[in-house]
Design a protein around this motif. Sequence first.
Motif, PDB file in Angstrom:
ATOM      1  N   VAL A   1       7.628 -75.365  76.867  1.00 35.48           N
ATOM      2  CA  VAL A   1       8.194 -74.151  75.676  1.00 35.48           C
ATOM      3  C   VAL A   1       9.876 -73.451  76.522  1.00 35.48           C
ATOM      4  O   VAL A   1      10.478 -73.966  77.207  1.00 35.48           O
ATOM      5  CB  VAL A   1       7.334 -72.963  76.654  1.00 35.48           C
ATOM      6  N   ILE A   2      10.237 -73.150  75.382  1.00 36.89           N
ATOM      7  CA  ILE A   2      12.001 -73.029  74.796  1.00 36.89           C
ATOM      8  C   ILE A   2      11.919 -71.940  74.578  1.00 36.89           C
ATOM      9  O   ILE A   2      11.859 -71.798  73.488  1.00 36.89           O
ATOM     10  CB  ILE A   2      12.921 -74.127  73.496  1.00 36.89           C
ATOM     11  N   HIS A   3      12.724 -71.021  75.271  1.00 39.18           N
ATOM     12  CA  HIS A   3      13.123 -69.377  74.672  1.00 39.18           C
ATOM     13  C   HIS A   3      14.652 -69.454  74.205  1.00 39.18           C
ATOM     14  O   HIS A   3      14.797 -69.940  74.486  1.00 39.18           O
ATOM     15  CB  HIS A   3      12.630 -68.576  76.028  1.00 39.18           C
ATOM     16  N   MET A   4      14.270 -68.817  73.080  1.00 35.84           N
ATOM     17  CA  MET A   4      15.243 -68.780  72.011  1.00 35.84           C
ATOM     18  C   MET A   4      15.745 -67.209  72.721  1.00 35.84           C
ATOM     19  O   MET A   4      14.995 -66.313  72.582  1.00 35.84           O
ATOM     20  CB  MET A   4      14.958 -68.338  70.351  1.00 35.84           C
ATOM     21  N   PRO A   5      16.976 -66.863  72.346  1.00 35.89           N
ATOM     22  CA  PRO A   5      17.928 -65.439  72.535  1.00 35.89           C
ATOM     23  C   PRO A   5      17.820 -64.935  71.167  1.00 35.89           C
ATOM     24  O   PRO A   5      17.595 -65.826  70.304  1.00 35.89           O
ATOM     25  CB  PRO A   5      19.036 -65.836  73.202  1.00 35.89           C
TER      26      PRO A   5
ATOM     27  N   SER B   1      23.289 -75.571  66.092  1.00 32.45           N
ATOM     28  CA  SER B   1      23.821 -76.716  66.052  1.00 32.45           C
ATOM     29  C   SER B   1      23.232 -78.130  67.123  1.00 32.45           C
ATOM     30  O   SER B   1      22.079 -77.147  67.654  1.00 32.45           O
ATOM     31  CB  SER B   1      24.962 -77.037  66.262  1.00 32.45           C
ATOM     32  N   ARG B   2      23.477 -79.103  67.013  1.00 32.01           N
ATOM     33  CA  ARG B   2      22.756 -79.933  67.856  1.00 32.01           C
ATOM     34  C   ARG B   2      23.556 -80.262  69.417  1.00 32.01           C
ATOM     35  O   ARG B   2      22.096 -80.184  70.338  1.00 32.01           O
ATOM     36  CB  ARG B   2      23.119 -81.144  67.695  1.00 32.01           C
ATOM     37  N   GLU B   3      24.500 -79.237  69.007  1.00 28.65           N
ATOM     38  CA  GLU B   3      25.689 -79.353  70.718  1.00 28.65           C
ATOM     39  C   GLU B   3      24.540 -77.671  71.490  1.00 28.65           C
ATOM     40  O   GLU B   3      24.503 -77.599  72.746  1.00 28.65           O
ATOM     41  CB  GLU B   3      26.755 -79.277  70.235  1.00 28.65           C
ATOM     42  N   TRP B   4      24.720 -76.414  70.396  1.00 30.97           N
ATOM     43  CA  TRP B   4      24.161 -75.689  70.840  1.00 30.97           C
ATOM     44  C   TRP B   4      22.675 -75.712  71.307  1.00 30.97           C
ATOM     45  O   TRP B   4      22.060 -75.263  72.068  1.00 30.97           O
ATOM     46  CB  TRP B   4      24.271 -74.466  70.092  1.00 30.97           C
ATOM     47  N   THR B   5      21.677 -76.643  70.736  1.00 27.31           N
ATOM     48  CA  THR B   5      20.760 -76.872  71.402  1.00 27.31           C
ATOM     49  C   THR B   5      20.235 -77.232  72.219  1.00 27.31           C
ATOM     50  O   THR B   5      19.321 -76.814  73.436  1.00 27.31           O
ATOM     51  CB  THR B   5      19.715 -77.108  69.690  1.00 27.31           C
TER      52      THR B   5
ATOM     53  N   GLN C   1      19.147 -77.234  78.052  1.00 24.02           N
ATOM     54  CA  GLN C   1      19.398 -77.043  79.119  1.00 24.02           C
ATOM     55  C   GLN C   1      18.806 -75.690  80.452  1.00 24.02           C
ATOM     56  O   GLN C   1      18.955 -75.993  81.623  1.00 24.02           O
ATOM     57  CB  GLN C   1      20.918 -77.041  79.426  1.00 24.02           C
ATOM     58  N   ALA C   2      19.785 -74.876  79.661  1.00 18.27           N
ATOM     59  CA  ALA C   2      19.314 -73.312  80.322  1.00 18.27           C
ATOM     60  C   ALA C   2      18.185 -73.123  80.567  1.00 18.27           C
ATOM     61  O   ALA C   2      17.717 -73.139  81.574  1.00 18.27           O
ATOM     62  CB  ALA C   2      19.864 -72.269  79.106  1.00 18.27           C
ATOM     63  N   ASN C   3      16.749 -73.832  79.428  1.00 19.41           N
ATOM     64  CA  ASN C   3      15.468 -73.180  80.083  1.00 19.41           C
ATOM     65  C   ASN C   3      14.643 -74.603  80.799  1.00 19.41           C
ATOM     66  O   ASN C   3      13.975 -74.055  81.276  1.00 19.41           O
ATOM     67  CB  ASN C   3      14.865 -73.883  78.291  1.00 19.41           C
TER      68      ASN C   3
ATOM     69  N   PRO D   1      21.840 -69.370  76.342  1.00 18.82           N
ATOM     70  CA  PRO D   1      23.516 -68.591  75.236  1.00 18.82           C
ATOM     71  C   PRO D   1      23.123 -68.039  74.783  1.00 18.82           C
ATOM     72  O   PRO D   1      22.502 -67.682  73.370  1.00 18.82           O
ATOM     73  CB  PRO D   1      24.002 -70.290  74.277  1.00 18.82           C
ATOM     74  N   ASP D   2      24.495 -67.517  73.959  1.00 17.35           N
ATOM     75  CA  ASP D   2      24.307 -66.495  72.505  1.00 17.35           C
ATOM     76  C   ASP D   2      24.169 -66.613  71.827  1.00 17.35           C
ATOM     77  O   ASP D   2      24.868 -68.086  71.615  1.00 17.35           O
ATOM     78  CB  ASP D   2      25.773 -64.782  72.844  1.00 17.35           C
ATOM     79  N   SER D   3      23.584 -66.642  70.462  1.00 18.23           N
ATOM     80  CA  SER D   3      23.623 -67.087  69.225  1.00 18.23           C
ATOM     81  C   SER D   3      25.069 -67.070  68.592  1.00 18.23           C
ATOM     82  O   SER D   3      25.299 -66.179  68.868  1.00 18.23           O
ATOM     83  CB  SER D   3      22.662 -66.110  68.077  1.00 18.23           C
ATOM     84  N   PRO D   4      25.202 -68.133  68.164  1.00 24.93           N
ATOM     85  CA  PRO D   4      27.417 -68.508  67.587  1.00 24.93           C
ATOM     86  C   PRO D   4      26.817 -66.972  66.388  1.00 24.93           C
ATOM     87  O   PRO D   4      26.267 -66.551  65.527  1.00 24.93           O
ATOM     88  CB  PRO D   4      26.734 -69.405  67.327  1.00 24.93           C
TER      89      PRO D   4
END
Length: 359
Positions: free
Chosen positions: A301-305, A332-336, A341-343, A350-353
């Motif tokens: 499970v990956i939670h989204m902001p 991006s791949r880097e943001w994902t 990692q946060a999950n 991380p905040d949405s860019p």
Amino acid sequence: MIKTSKTLTTLGLCISLVCAAASATAADKSAAEASIALSNSFAGNTWRQQMISVWNQAAKEAIDQNLIGKTKVVNADNSAPQQASQLENLILEGWKAIAIDAASPTALNGAIQEACDQGIVVVAFDAKVTAPCAYNVVYDYQNVGRLPAQFLADKLNGKGNVLVVRGLAGTSIDADEYEGAKSVFAKYPDLKIVGMVNGNWTESVAQKEVSGILPALGKVDAVLAQGGDSYGIYQAFKAAGRDIPLITLGGRSEELALWKKLNSETRGGYDTVSSSTVPGVSSVAFWVAQQVLAGNKVPKVIHMPLLKIKVGDLDQWIAATPEGSVATSVYSREWTHQLIQANLNNTPLPDSPLPAEKK
């Protein structure tokens, strides 16, 4: 001995280089064979069309970087049986990963399990699925309801009359958002819900329903909306000759334009909140699938902001959101990777860019 040692060292270096080259070739081949398809339950509105567009952006980037070999998008006509049939076809075609915006949380479980049994990675997003083998990229919809409700409670100092405009009756999203809002309002006994209607996340419906209830209401200090219908709410108050209350917003272009208009016309500015789920979540699902195929650790499970727009960034978002569309980040791949990692580590998401500045 020295000469022999140099010879062995050189030979070892050559072997290492050959092995590295072979490994790189294998990795390139593996990437070229990787394939990710999108199974979408419905493509009949702007949000879904933007979702597909962002998916294609992410897929093109991955193909250009030789991270995957190919992609494909199939759309069902808002029919779970049709989507299940399309999933069966994708399985037969041999796709390595399938991302799903599902028509039902449960009706696709048989096809999803069959895909997993074939070693296919399945990533659901936007709408959660209950098949245990699937990955889910999800929003906490109760938090989606809590955030604007808390904003109103803070702005009104815990006291005032609130009209609640809910979404589509009978949907789990609407129910969860309202439960989240109720949990906030329960802490403020002087914050009164004076009326409630369903706007169906549609401007025209919201305008009609709010227009119908306004004559029975006294003063309205604020309107809690679920987004997508806020401009219709504004139109109802304006047509009735009523003072425009504090209205929470979503991320549609007309809502952002309304915010800018009210901010310029209101003494001291129009301080509201815009928070929403976004079509760009498809790019996160894409990169999650790619990361799983690459062998990286990813939670089930990956939670989204949420995308939260501030008044200081309003012009930038308006410029990036064409008329008739919805504000969205492209992830991006880097943001994902940061999100994953946060999950995994249970740290803040991380905040949405922000959108890229237009040149």
